[in-house]
Design a protein around this motif. Structure first.
Motif, PDB file in Angstrom:
ATOM      1  N   TYR A  33       0.842  -1.192   0.000  1.00  0.00           N
ATOM      2  CA  TYR A  33       0.000   0.000   0.000  1.00  0.00           C
ATOM      3  C   TYR A  33       0.879   1.244   0.000  1.00  0.00           C
ATOM      4  O   TYR A  33       1.795   1.374   0.813  1.00  0.00           O
ATOM      5  N   VAL A  34       0.605   2.170  -0.902  1.00  0.00           N
ATOM      6  CA  VAL A  34       1.305   3.451  -0.964  1.00  0.00           C
ATOM      7  C   VAL A  34       0.357   4.508  -0.409  1.00  0.00           C
ATOM      8  O   VAL A  34      -0.754   4.682  -0.913  1.00  0.00           O
ATOM      9  N   GLN A  35       0.796   5.205   0.638  1.00  0.00           N
ATOM     10  CA  GLN A  35      -0.056   6.195   1.296  1.00  0.00           C
ATOM     11  C   GLN A  35      -0.285   7.406   0.398  1.00  0.00           C
ATOM     12  O   GLN A  35       0.540   7.712  -0.473  1.00  0.00           O
ATOM     13  N   PRO A  36      -1.392   8.116   0.603  1.00  0.00           N
ATOM     14  CA  PRO A  36      -1.621   9.350  -0.152  1.00  0.00           C
ATOM     15  C   PRO A  36      -0.481  10.331   0.105  1.00  0.00           C
ATOM     16  O   PRO A  36       0.087  10.371   1.206  1.00  0.00           O
ATOM     17  N   HIS A  37      -0.129  11.125  -0.908  1.00  0.00           N
ATOM     18  CA  HIS A  37       0.995  12.048  -0.766  1.00  0.00           C
ATOM     19  C   HIS A  37       0.905  13.156  -1.807  1.00  0.00           C
ATOM     20  O   HIS A  37       0.140  13.084  -2.755  1.00  0.00           O
ATOM     21  N   TYR A  38       1.701  14.206  -1.595  1.00  0.00           N
ATOM     22  CA  TYR A  38       1.834  15.303  -2.547  1.00  0.00           C
ATOM     23  C   TYR A  38       3.170  15.180  -3.249  1.00  0.00           C
ATOM     24  O   TYR A  38       4.150  14.711  -2.669  1.00  0.00           O
ATOM     25  N   GLN A  39       3.210  15.608  -4.505  1.00  0.00           N
ATOM     26  CA  GLN A  39       4.442  15.690  -5.269  1.00  0.00           C
ATOM     27  C   GLN A  39       4.500  17.065  -5.894  1.00  0.00           C
ATOM     28  O   GLN A  39       3.467  17.687  -6.145  1.00  0.00           O
ATOM     29  N   SER A  40       5.715  17.530  -6.194  1.00  0.00           N
ATOM     30  CA  SER A  40       5.814  18.759  -6.963  1.00  0.00           C
ATOM     31  C   SER A  40       5.320  18.472  -8.377  1.00  0.00           C
ATOM     32  O   SER A  40       5.432  17.355  -8.872  1.00  0.00           O
ATOM     33  N   SER A  41       4.768  19.472  -9.023  1.00  0.00           N
ATOM     34  CA  SER A  41       4.204  19.292 -10.356  1.00  0.00           C
ATOM     35  C   SER A  41       5.288  18.932 -11.370  1.00  0.00           C
ATOM     36  O   SER A  41       6.395  19.458 -11.309  1.00  0.00           O
ATOM     37  N   PRO A  42       4.985  18.044 -12.312  1.00  0.00           N
ATOM     38  CA  PRO A  42       5.970  17.706 -13.337  1.00  0.00           C
ATOM     39  C   PRO A  42       6.229  18.897 -14.253  1.00  0.00           C
ATOM     40  O   PRO A  42       5.302  19.600 -14.643  1.00  0.00           O
TER      41      PRO A  42
END
Length: 70
Positions: A33-42
């Motif tokens: 399971y991969v937890q919800p997260h934020y990433q910088s925009s591509p």
């Protein structure tokens, strides 16, 4: 004067909000399971990503460890 400050704050907030992408949690094919997260925009560069050296993830406080590209 207050209107100018409020307008500037709203513009800054809109730039900050557009610089990140939210990912919902999911399960991989092997059951992890991969937890919800934020990433910088591509955007074609890795130097402004949270995981790159010199940057800090604002949600976790973790410093980036991947080397910068020049």
């Amino acid at each position: 004067m207050k209107k100018i400050i409020i307008a500037a704050a709203l513009i800054a907030a809109s730039f900050a909000a557009s610089a990140q992408v939210y990912h919902r949690g999911y399960t991989t094919s092997n059951g992890t399971y991969v937890q919800p997260h934020y990433q910088s925009s591509p955007n074609g560069t890795v130097n402004d990503n949270y995981g790159t050296q010199g940057n800090v993830n604002p949600y976790t406080g973790v410093y980036g460890t991947r080397p910068r590209q020049y």
